[in-house]
Motif scaffolding. Structure first.
Motif, mmCIF file in Angstrom:
data_model
loop_
_atom_site.group_PDB
_atom_site.id
_atom_site.type_symbol
_atom_site.label_atom_id
_atom_site.label_comp_id
_atom_site.label_asym_id
_atom_site.label_seq_id
_atom_site.Cartn_x
_atom_site.Cartn_y
_atom_site.Cartn_z
ATOM 1 N N ARG A 40 31.477 20.440 31.692
ATOM 2 C CA ARG A 40 31.715 21.354 32.812
ATOM 3 C C ARG A 40 30.769 21.072 33.966
ATOM 4 O O ARG A 40 31.163 21.056 35.117
ATOM 5 C CB ARG A 40 31.551 22.809 32.355
ATOM 6 N N VAL A 41 29.508 20.823 33.610
ATOM 7 C CA VAL A 41 28.532 20.525 34.655
ATOM 8 C C VAL A 41 28.940 19.238 35.371
ATOM 9 O O VAL A 41 28.961 19.161 36.603
ATOM 10 C CB VAL A 41 27.117 20.387 34.057
ATOM 11 N N LEU A 42 29.306 18.211 34.566
ATOM 12 C CA LEU A 42 29.695 16.935 35.154
ATOM 13 C C LEU A 42 30.914 17.093 36.054
ATOM 14 O O LEU A 42 31.001 16.473 37.112
ATOM 15 C CB LEU A 42 30.014 15.927 34.040
ATOM 16 N N SER A 43 31.831 17.983 35.601
ATOM 17 C CA SER A 43 33.085 18.091 36.341
ATOM 18 C C SER A 43 32.868 18.680 37.727
ATOM 19 O O SER A 43 33.688 18.522 38.614
ATOM 20 C CB SER A 43 34.095 18.929 35.559
ATOM 21 N N ARG A 44 31.744 19.369 37.894
ATOM 22 C CA ARG A 44 31.450 19.893 39.218
ATOM 23 C C ARG A 44 31.260 18.770 40.232
ATOM 24 O O ARG A 44 31.408 18.944 41.421
ATOM 25 C CB ARG A 44 30.191 20.758 39.168
ATOM 26 N N PHE A 45 30.906 17.577 39.690
ATOM 27 C CA PHE A 45 30.748 16.432 40.586
ATOM 28 C C PHE A 45 32.092 15.748 40.822
ATOM 29 O O PHE A 45 32.175 14.765 41.517
ATOM 30 C CB PHE A 45 29.744 15.438 40.006
ATOM 31 N N GLY A 46 33.135 16.289 40.161
ATOM 32 C CA GLY A 46 34.467 15.695 40.200
ATOM 33 C C GLY A 46 34.901 15.216 41.573
ATOM 34 O O GLY A 46 35.265 14.048 41.736
ATOM 35 N N PRO A 47 34.875 16.088 42.589
ATOM 36 C CA PRO A 47 35.367 15.684 43.906
ATOM 37 C C PRO A 47 34.647 14.462 44.472
ATOM 38 O O PRO A 47 35.199 13.755 45.304
ATOM 39 C CB PRO A 47 35.080 16.918 44.766
ATOM 40 N N HIS A 48 33.414 14.236 43.998
ATOM 41 C CA HIS A 48 32.670 13.094 44.541
ATOM 42 C C HIS A 48 32.966 11.804 43.788
ATOM 43 O O HIS A 48 32.608 10.729 44.233
ATOM 44 C CB HIS A 48 31.165 13.355 44.472
ATOM 45 N N LEU A 49 33.601 11.943 42.604
ATOM 46 C CA LEU A 49 33.745 10.757 41.757
ATOM 47 C C LEU A 49 34.594 9.647 42.404
ATOM 48 O O LEU A 49 34.173 8.485 42.382
ATOM 49 C CB LEU A 49 34.302 11.147 40.378
ATOM 50 N N PRO A 50 35.782 9.972 42.992
ATOM 51 C CA PRO A 50 36.582 8.884 43.561
ATOM 52 C C PRO A 50 35.793 8.083 44.590
ATOM 53 O O PRO A 50 35.829 6.852 44.600
ATOM 54 C CB PRO A 50 37.737 9.630 44.238
ATOM 55 N N ARG A 51 35.076 8.804 45.403
ATOM 56 C CA ARG A 51 34.295 8.151 46.446
ATOM 57 C C ARG A 51 33.233 7.244 45.818
ATOM 58 O O ARG A 51 33.003 6.119 46.270
ATOM 59 C CB ARG A 51 33.641 9.233 47.316
ATOM 60 N N ALA A 52 32.606 7.749 44.750
ATOM 61 C CA ALA A 52 31.558 6.974 44.098
ATOM 62 C C ALA A 52 32.140 5.677 43.527
ATOM 63 O O ALA A 52 31.551 4.596 43.661
ATOM 64 C CB ALA A 52 30.919 7.791 42.971
ATOM 65 N N VAL A 53 33.345 5.796 42.923
ATOM 66 C CA VAL A 53 33.983 4.612 42.357
ATOM 67 C C VAL A 53 34.335 3.621 43.465
ATOM 68 O O VAL A 53 34.067 2.420 43.372
ATOM 69 C CB VAL A 53 35.266 5.014 41.581
#
Ligand SMILES: Nc1ncnc2c1ncn2[C@@H]1O[C@H](COP(=O)(O)OP(=O)(O)O)[C@@H](O)[C@H]1O
Ligand SMILES: [Mg+2]
Length: 510
Positions: free
Chosen positions: A453-466
């Protein structure tokens, strides 16, 4: 509030301690260093005549403290729960301090309520009784609400009590500072810490909204605990100096004859007192830390009613798990494991000898677990445990001392109800349930869930990070990135372990 009145108050305190014979007792018990003894004598002896005489029927320390007034009584009571500060003997003596004072007039209570709630009393209460109980900080009245005529308990602060405490606490700080200044070895007694702790505790009790909030939180946590009840708070009729609760009928827990006459099963009550305390401490990490008989009632239907939420204890989740494991280790007589848990949690410094520590733990556990079940005490086990852990360099923790002290009180209440109470049948199911739900695979899955759940909070940033990672970088940046990436296999390995353990845990549960 600095000023000469603080010094004056200190002189009267020392004079009173001299006059009542309490000075010798306290200096001995605290094992006070020489400089301190001399200073106390200089401050006390010549001013003996200024001291209060108190009630000669009481033992010296109790007599001096009672004579000096509410803040001293309160300080004494709080210190009685801190044998780590004052030593076992003195703590025991202070425990008998009764927090009973003559009540103040009902008219003053009514005036306090009207001033605090800013309404005429007759508009909220159709009846208002004389005090039913009076202590150093507040007293309780019974009243009826205008409208539905419901009975309520109204707790009102003593008039001027906040000011009186402020004045005395300032004098206590001065005293503590003088002690620290006079003697370096007296610093071991941590006088400033003691007073700061006292100050903090009392400030909470001087605002009844804090107690009302505690009652509310405790009631919410325990709403579904069968056979246990907490009175509801009337928030609209509560303020800084007034707290209104639902009136709880029933008999006092101290009144064994009345409990029997009402036909309640004392053995069942006895086990439930223990079980509830443990459940609240373990499941919620929020427990009633003043669970003596005076604060418990038995409702007509047999429910245990808790009252007085001035002192509550909290334990964070990590500490609860550590202590459940420690307890488990003791029960299994796996002293080595108990020792390891202390090291893993960082409670005991890593440079200590684990085998010696395990041996010391055996000396704690064996005598207690060898006892007849009706005499086993978890409170005592914890007390001995803390003695040993302190010897091995563990820092004293207020919340654990509070837990241990309350455990002793709760066991006392339970054994008064039923002298043959078997602690294991009362406590066992609660401890087992906690361990099953918090130390097993289910807990692991829950922990993983929380992590995700904590990690998923970063979800919106993940595509950009990839995207950033994949975009072809320019050669200079590439070199830096290549070096950074060298560390990445470990990251993947770590992620792999997390996922694998999650799958393993799931498999065990299913
Ligand atoms: N909600 C209530 N219903 C019935 N009696 C109560 C209630 N609250 C307090 N009392 C009575 O008043 C006494 C003192 O209340 P308590 O909250 O324990 O005050 P203190 O902090 O002064 O000890 C209790 O022992 C109990 O007899
Ligand atoms: Mg009370």
């Amino acid at each position: 509030m600095r000023g000469p009145h603080n010094l004056w108050r200190l002189i009267r305190t020392a004079g009173t301690f001299e006059k009542t014979g309490a000075m010798d007792v306290v200096l001995d018990q605290l094992n006070a260093p020489r400089e301190l003894r001399i200073a106390a004598r200089v401050l006390g002896w010549p001013f003996k005549w200024l001291g209060f005489a108190g009630d000669p029927a009481l033992p010296p320390v109790t007599r001096a403290i009672t004579a000096l007034g509410p803040s001293y009584i309160k300080l004494g009571q709080i210190l009685s729960t801190r044998p780590d500060f004052v030593g076992d003997e003195l703590a025991l003596q202070l425990r008998v301090l009764q927090d009973k004072l003559p009540p103040f007039p009902t008219d003053q209570a009514k005036a306090m309520i009207e001033a605090d709630l800013e309404v005429p009393l007759s508009s909220i209460f159709s009846e208002f009784s004389d005090p039913v109980a009076a202590a150093s900080i507040a007293q309780v009245h019974q009243a009826r609400l205008v409208g539905d005529g419901r009975k309520v308990a109204v707790k009102v602060l003593r008039p001027g009590i906040a000011r009186a405490f402020r004045r005395d606490i300032d004098a206590f700080y001065l005293g503590a500072r003088v002690i620290e200044m006079l003697s370096s070895s007296a610093r071991r007694l941590r006088p400033m810490d003691v007073i700061a702790h006292f100050d903090e505790t009392v400030q909470q009790e001087l605002d009844l909204r804090t107690e009302a909030a505690a009652a509310g939180e405790f009631a919410a946590n325990t709403a579904r605990d069968e056979g246990f009840r907490v009175p509801g708070v009337e928030w609209s009729l509560s303020g800084r100096a007034v707290m209104t609760l639902d009136w709880e009928e029933g008999v006092q827990m101290a009144d064994l004859a009345a409990i029997d006459a009402a036909g309640h099963d004392r053995a069942a009550l006895s086990e439930r007192v223990i079980a509830m305390f443990l459940r609240h401490a373990l499941r919620d990490g929020y427990f009633h830390a003043d669970m003596h008989q005076g604060n418990l009632k038995v409702a007509p239907n047999g429910d245990i009613v808790a009252l007085d939420f001035g002192i509550m204890g909290r334990l964070d989740e990590y500490t609860r798990r550590v202590y459940a494991e420690i307890l488990m280790g003791f029960i299994r007589k796996d002293y080595r494991r108990v020792a390891e848990v202390h090291f893993e949690a960082g409670y005991v410094p890593a440079d200590r000898d684990i085998d010696l520590f395990a041996q010391a733990l055996r000396s704690v556990g064996e005598p207690i677990f060898g006892m007849d079940a009706s005499r086993i005490s978890m409170g005592r086990l914890l007390a001995y445990l803390f003695e040993v852990t302190e010897r091995f360099g563990m820092e004293t923790r207020t919340e654990l001392i509070l837990l241990q002290r309350t455990m002793v009180v709760v066991e006392g209440v339970a054994r008064t109800l039923n002298p043959h109470m078997n602690l294991w049948t009362a406590a066992g199911p609660e401890v087992e349930r906690y361990i099953r739900e918090n130390l097993g695979p289910r807990a692991l899955v829950r922990d993983l869930g929380k992590t995700l759940r904590v990690l998923s909070r970063f979800g919106p940033h993940l595509p950009r990070a990839v995207e950033d990672a994949l975009r072809r970088p320019d050669p200079k940046v590439a070199e830096v990135a290549r070096r950074r990436a060298a560390g990445r296999p470990w990251l993947w390995f770590g992620a792999g372990v997390v996922v694998a353990s999650g799958v393993a845990a799931l498999l065990q549960v299913l």
